[in-house]
Design a protein around this motif. Structure first.
Motif, mmCIF file in Angstrom:
data_model
loop_
_atom_site.group_PDB
_atom_site.id
_atom_site.type_symbol
_atom_site.label_atom_id
_atom_site.label_comp_id
_atom_site.label_asym_id
_atom_site.label_seq_id
_atom_site.Cartn_x
_atom_site.Cartn_y
_atom_site.Cartn_z
ATOM 1 N N ASP A 272 8.483 -6.819 6.187
ATOM 2 C CA ASP A 272 8.539 -8.113 5.508
ATOM 3 C C ASP A 272 8.692 -7.853 4.007
ATOM 4 N N PRO A 273 8.856 -8.896 3.194
ATOM 5 C CA PRO A 273 9.076 -8.677 1.761
ATOM 6 C C PRO A 273 7.936 -7.946 1.038
ATOM 7 N N ASP A 274 6.745 -7.899 1.649
ATOM 8 C CA ASP A 274 5.614 -7.189 1.054
ATOM 9 C C ASP A 274 5.456 -5.781 1.605
ATOM 10 N N GLY A 275 6.403 -5.347 2.423
ATOM 11 C CA GLY A 275 6.348 -3.998 2.973
ATOM 12 C C GLY A 275 5.539 -3.866 4.241
ATOM 13 N N ASN A 276 5.022 -4.978 4.775
ATOM 14 C CA ASN A 276 4.272 -4.934 6.029
ATOM 15 C C ASN A 276 5.228 -4.696 7.189
ATOM 16 N N GLY A 277 4.864 -3.796 8.090
ATOM 17 C CA GLY A 277 5.679 -3.540 9.264
ATOM 18 C C GLY A 277 5.671 -4.731 10.202
ATOM 19 N N VAL A 278 6.848 -5.044 10.760
ATOM 20 C CA VAL A 278 7.010 -6.148 11.701
ATOM 21 C C VAL A 278 7.785 -5.623 12.904
ATOM 22 N N PRO B 273 0.838 -1.201 0.000
ATOM 23 C CA PRO B 273 0.000 0.000 0.000
ATOM 24 C C PRO B 273 0.876 1.256 0.000
ATOM 25 N N ALA B 274 0.356 2.310 -0.543
ATOM 26 C CA ALA B 274 1.090 3.575 -0.606
ATOM 27 C C ALA B 274 1.274 4.160 0.797
ATOM 28 N N PRO B 275 2.378 4.882 1.005
ATOM 29 C CA PRO B 275 2.557 5.563 2.297
ATOM 30 C C PRO B 275 1.434 6.570 2.533
ATOM 31 N N THR C 205 -4.330 4.501 5.239
ATOM 32 C CA THR C 205 -4.683 3.680 6.389
ATOM 33 C C THR C 205 -4.308 2.229 6.133
ATOM 34 N N GLY C 206 -4.225 1.475 7.209
ATOM 35 C CA GLY C 206 -3.890 0.061 7.118
ATOM 36 C C GLY C 206 -3.108 -0.369 8.347
ATOM 37 N N LEU C 207 -2.584 -1.537 8.279
ATOM 38 C CA LEU C 207 -1.828 -2.119 9.379
ATOM 39 C C LEU C 207 -0.500 -1.385 9.545
ATOM 40 N N PHE C 208 -0.203 -0.888 10.738
ATOM 41 C CA PHE C 208 1.077 -0.226 10.999
ATOM 42 C C PHE C 208 2.175 -1.275 11.120
ATOM 43 N N HIS C 209 1.963 -2.238 12.018
ATOM 44 C CA HIS C 209 2.867 -3.381 12.097
ATOM 45 C C HIS C 209 2.220 -4.516 12.865
#
Length: 161
Positions: A119-125, A69-71, A74-78
């Motif tokens: 992660d490789p999809d840009g999701n915060g961990v 998703p673009a910066p 909204t969405g999952l922060f991590h």
């Protein structure tokens, strides 16, 4: 009357849309060490720590080949993964260092110590460990007083198994 969630309520699992299932499994299983419990065809997998049915669900049902998703949207922060102690956090951090995997940051929050990455999809961990509650910083009224300070990564790495 106001409803309060029961004290034993916990986040049971996270289920992520990913672009490439095998790449995501490589990160969550190959690097972070979560065990693949089940593949659901070629489009989904369920991973866990300690044999639980799943802590992480991964699927490409609506996202195969997709982009992060673009910066500033909204969405999952991590997603945060709690490690049982500092030594376990140090061990996973050592795996990241040995794999030359980039991290976004590392913080000492007083109540916890955390390493942040994508992660490789840009999701915060977030990979973290909690300090015992008796050691949490408190304000003058006894309330929790979290901070964000630099985590000494060299000292953490020295504790890796």
């Amino acid at each position: 009357m106001t409803y309060s969630a029961p004290p034993a309520a916990r986040v049971g699992h996270v289920h992520l849309k990913v672009a490439d299932l095998d790449r995501a499994i490589g990160f969550y299983s190959g690097l972070l060490g979560f065990e693949v419990m089940q593949r659901y065809g070629v489009d989904a997998a369920f991973l866990s720590a300690g044999g639980y049915h799943h802590h992480i669900g991964l699927n490409t049902w609506q996202s195969k080949g997709g982009t992060p998703p673009a910066p500033h949207h909204t969405g999952l922060f991590h997603t945060a993964f709690l490690y049982p102690d500092r030594a376990a956090l140090a061990t996973v951090f050592k795996r990241l260092v040995e794999a030359n995997y980039p991290i976004d940051g590392a913080s000492d929050h007083g109540v916890s110590e955390a390493i942040y990455l994508r992660d490789p999809d840009g999701n915060g961990v977030e990979l973290y460990r909690d300090r015992p509650e008796a050691d949490w910083p408190r304000d003058s009224k006894g309330g929790m007083s979290m901070v964000t300070e630099r985590l000494d990564l060299k000292a953490l790495l020295a504790e890796a198994a």
